[in-house]
Structures are given as structure tokens and as C-alpha cells.
Design an enzyme around this catalytic site. Structure first.
Site, PDB file in Angstrom:
ATOM      1  N   ASP A  76      19.464 -46.889 -11.257  1.00 52.63           N
ATOM      2  CA  ASP A  76      18.325 -46.707  -9.849  1.00 52.63           C
ATOM      3  C   ASP A  76      16.485 -47.463 -10.853  1.00 52.63           C
ATOM      4  OD1 ASP A  76      17.758 -44.325 -10.772  1.00 52.63           O
ATOM      5  OD2 ASP A  76      16.428 -43.741  -9.798  1.00 52.63           O
ATOM      6  N   GLU A 141      17.201 -40.715 -10.603  1.00 52.19           N
ATOM      7  CA  GLU A 141      16.245 -40.875 -11.801  1.00 52.19           C
ATOM      8  C   GLU A 141      15.087 -40.857 -11.799  1.00 52.19           C
ATOM      9  OE1 GLU A 141      14.114 -40.226 -15.777  1.00 52.19           O
ATOM     10  OE2 GLU A 141      14.574 -42.746 -14.686  1.00 52.19           O
TER      11      GLU A 141
HETATM   12 ZN   LIG Z   1      14.210 -45.001 -17.146  1.00 57.21          ZN
END
Ligand SMILES: [Zn+2]
Length: 425
Positions: A76, A141
Site C-alpha cells: 500500500d 502498513e
Molecule cells: Zn513504508
């Protein structure tokens, strides 16, 4: 195809999957990677904590003994405002020797280099002599890892169990005192954000001294936080960094290389950065209460007490109150061992004379979840870059015109290939 070209192509493809988080939408990118990895002989599994947001675990099993080596990465990205960019942020365009797009640094580049390196090995028939190779490619994340690494480590520890982890966090070259250093991220700072409140007495703003203005009580507090310099905190990570650089403390660092000091000094202690303030809701009412939000980062392993000590040391004991809104203790791995040696040898072979500098990330990464779940694991951040140095890369992370030189993609892919072959031999 040559390793650098292949890494470049995989990165271009990855950038074209829009995985801005939220909402993430990582599924298509993960399917693309799964196909590549399965074709090369990896056992792949997609594990989803939220619909359309799979994490991927790809394994290449070897002998019964030996370490479990995880190459970690997140697919992501943060958002991008196309109006601020010279290219379409989801084009993956090749221009001026660089691949451009959101994720070109953080961190589709590392994912591409990890994948290209292991495909190259697996296609040549390489298998771990001992131990196991795992690629753990996470979702989510950038928004806290609730559906990503945190969830994987808590819910599927057997699938992602690791002895050694290579993740993001450092690796760009920098110069200091005529020597060349590559950073290796050995820890992450903790996050102790708080609200600081001052109290007073309301009154009509046309008669200033009739009330007791809570907002102006913030003036000395803001003044005390003005310089942005952390109070140095002794720690094994700080000592290791200072030893590597050969300096005695922040002042020496500052004198030798003021620009580098700006980047490195937050690693040495607690930082207190005021970012938001609020007081009266009416322009004609003297506020009885004012609130200041402070982003506070604490070195690995230390907690609320250290943060409070630092706040009192800076602001005095009285005249305000503090309420912590977020408390996450950072963690770290030992600064020496087999993984550090392997990284050192790789750097020596690519850039003779260059050295390693163990650093702590002022921010946050997925390494933290692995260190929490598997206390004996050693997790480092290492993505070597030398065509662009630390000062060129830093503003591009989460910024406009994010891009990476293709030469650095080749360098990183060679690094992961070399680490895998050596550590699982
Ligand atoms: Zn990163």
C-alpha cells in the site's frame, strides 16, 4: 532478463496498481505478485483481514534446520495529489533514468527488488540448503497495520514466524567526515502523542485583565519547544551510531555536518513537536482553557515515564497538565550479528571502503510487529541506494515526484539475492 531490468519492470507494474491507503485495494497487486512467485515455484497464500485487502506469504522451503528468513514489504502507499506532480503518480513512467510514481521509494521499489531477486534465484534452481525463505508482502502498513502485519503476526504467527527479517527503514548512502555510510535501521521509536492543557478564567475580551487567558499561557511553553532539539538519551543504539560515525555527541555531529545532524539528532532522544492548538471558540471570549497537541517520539524500549521526565525537564513541573492520547513503545534488534555481517559484506563488495551506520527510525514500520511477536528475531531495515543519497531521497518519501534511479533498483535486487544465498546456505 537482467536483474535490474526485471526489477524496473515489476516496479512499474506495481505503481500502476493504485493502492492508496485508505482504502488500500491491495488485491490486484497481490494477485500479480502471486502469479510471478507461483510460476517460479513458491507456495503462496493470500490472507485477508478485510475484504479486498490480502496479505501474501510466499515460501520456498529448504532443509529442516536453519533460520527462517523473511523479506518483508508493504504494497500500500500514502495518497498523492496529481496537481503537485510532474508526472501521473500512477504511471510508473521511466524518465531521466528513474521510475516515477507513488511508491517508487516507499516501498514498492523494495518489494519489486525482493521479488525480482528471489525469482532470479528460484528460476536458476536455487533452493535453501538450510532454513526457509519467506516473502511477506503486507497490506495496510500506512494506516496502522490493523489489517496487515499487526494482524498477521497476532493471528497467523506460524505462517510468518521469522528469525531474520529484512524490511524498509534505511539504506541510503550518506557521507560524513569524508567516509561513506549506508544506514541499517535497527529499531523504531515509540509514539507518545499527548494533549497539553492550560487553564484560566473566561471573561469579555474587550477587558483583557478581567479574565485569566489560558491561551497566552501557551507562549512560554511553545517558546520552550521552539528549537526542536531532543534531549539526548543514552541507549545502545545511540552508542552504536556514535561509534560508527566516530563522534562524541550531537554537538560534535552538528559542528561537522549540520545538515546530517538535522536528520540524525531525532534518533538520539525524545522529540517534542507541537503541531495543533485550540482555545476559545469565540473571538470575543477570553479562553478559560487551551489545548496543545504534541507529537512526541521516544527511543526504543522506553515509555511514558521517560516522556514525562523529558516534558517536565523542558517545561517545568507546573502550570499545565498532560494527557497521553497514544502510547506505543518502540523496539529494536541487537546492532551486531549474522544479518549485520551479511549486509556489511554485501556493501563491501559493491562499494569498497563504505561502512554501515546503525540507525533508529524516528517513524514507524512493520518491523515492530515482528519484533513483538518473535522476541528472538532480528529485524533490520535495509534498502541500499547510492545513485540518490539520503538527502535526495528523504523529501521524496510521502512527497511529490517520488522517483527512484533504476541503478538503485539493480543495487537493491543484488543485495537481496546476496543476503538470501548467504543466510540460507
Ligand atoms: Zn513504508
Amino acid at each position: 532478463m537482467d536483474l535490474q531490468e526485471r526489477t524496473t519492470e515489476i516496479l512499474q507494474r506495481l505503481i500502476r496498481f493504485n493502492t492508496v491507503n485508505p482504502p488500500g485495494n491491495e488485491a490486484a497487486a497481490q494477485e500479480y505478485l502471486r502469479e510471478l512467485l507461483e510460476t517460479a515455484g513458491f507456495e503462496c497464500e493470500l490472507l485477508e483481514a478485510a475484504p479486498g485487502r490480502p496479505n501474501q506469504v510466499a515460501r520456498l522451503r529448504g532443509g529442516p534446520d536453519g533460520p527462517s528468513l523473511v523479506l518483508l514489504g508493504h504494497v500500500d502507499t500514502v495518497l498523492a495529489n496529481p496537481a503537485e506532480w510532474r508526472v501521473d503518480p500512477w504511471s510508473g513512467e521511466l524518465r531521466e533514468g528513474c521510475v516515477w510514481g507513488r511508491g517508487a521509494v516507499d516501498m514498492k521499489s523494495q518489494v519489486a527488488a525482493e521479488v525480482a531477486a528471489v525469482l532470479d534465484l528460484a528460476e536458476r534452481g536455487w533452493r535453501p540448503e538450510s532454513g526457509e525463505l519467506k516473502l511477506v508482502l503486507t497490506a495496510d502498513e500506512e494506516a496502522g497495520a490493523e489489517f496487515g502485519a499487526k494482524w498477521l503476526c497476532e493471528r497467523h504467527p506460524d505462517k510468518v514466524r521469522a528469525d531474520l527479517v529484512v524490511n524498509e527503514g534505511a539504506g541510503e548512502v550518506f557521507e560524513f567526515g569524508g567516509r561513506r555510510f549506508y544506514g541499517v535501521c535497527v529499531g523504531e521509536k515509540g509514539v507518545f502523542r499527548f494533549t497539553l492543557t492550560t487553564e484560566g478564567r473566561a471573561g469579555h475580551a474587550s477587558i483583557p485583565r478581567i479574565g485569566d487567558n489560558a491561551l497566552v499561557k501557551m507562549a512560554p511553553i511553545l517558546e520552550a519547544l521552539r528549537d526542536g532539539r531532543p534531549a539526548p538519551q543514552p541507549s545502545p543504539e545511540t552508542d552504536a551510531l556514535m561509534r560508527a560515525l566516530g563522534v562524541e555527541g550531537v554537538e560534535a555531529l552538528e559542528q561537522a555536518e549540520p545538515g546530517l545532524a538535522v536528520l540524525l539528532e531525532p534518533l538520539l532522544g525524545v522529540t517534542l513537536t507541537p503541531t495543533m492548538i485550540s482555545a476559545s471558540e469565540k473571538i470575543n471570549v477570553i479562553p478559560s482553557r487551551a489545548e496543545l497537541k504534541v507529537d512526541c517520539r521516544v527511543p526504543p524500549g522506553l515509555g511514558e515515564e521517560t516522556a514525562l521526565e523529558c516534558i517536565r525537564g523542558r517545561l517545568g513541573e507546573n502550570g499545565y497538565s498532560v494527557r497521553f492520547d497514544e502510547q506505543v513503545i518502540g523496539n529494536s534488534s541487537p546492532t551486531e550479528g549474522v544479518l549485520m555481517e551479511a549486509i556489511r559484506d554485501f556493501v563491501q563488495s559493491e562499494d569498497p571502503g563504505a561502512e554501515l551506520a546503525p540507525v533508529v527510525l524516528p517513524g514507524f514500520s512493520d518491523s515492530r510487529w515482528f519484533r513483538d511477536a518473535f522476541p528472538d528475531c532480528v529485524a533490520y531495515g535495509f534498502f541500499p541506494q547510492r545513485a540518490m543519497d539520503l538527502f535526495e531521497v528523504m523529501p521524496l518519501v510521502h512527497g511529490a515526484d517520488e522517483r527512484i534511479p533504476v541503478e538503485d533498483l539493480g543495487l537493491a535486487a543484488r543485495a537481496y539475492g546476496a543476503l538470501v544465498e548467504r543466510l540460507l546456505a
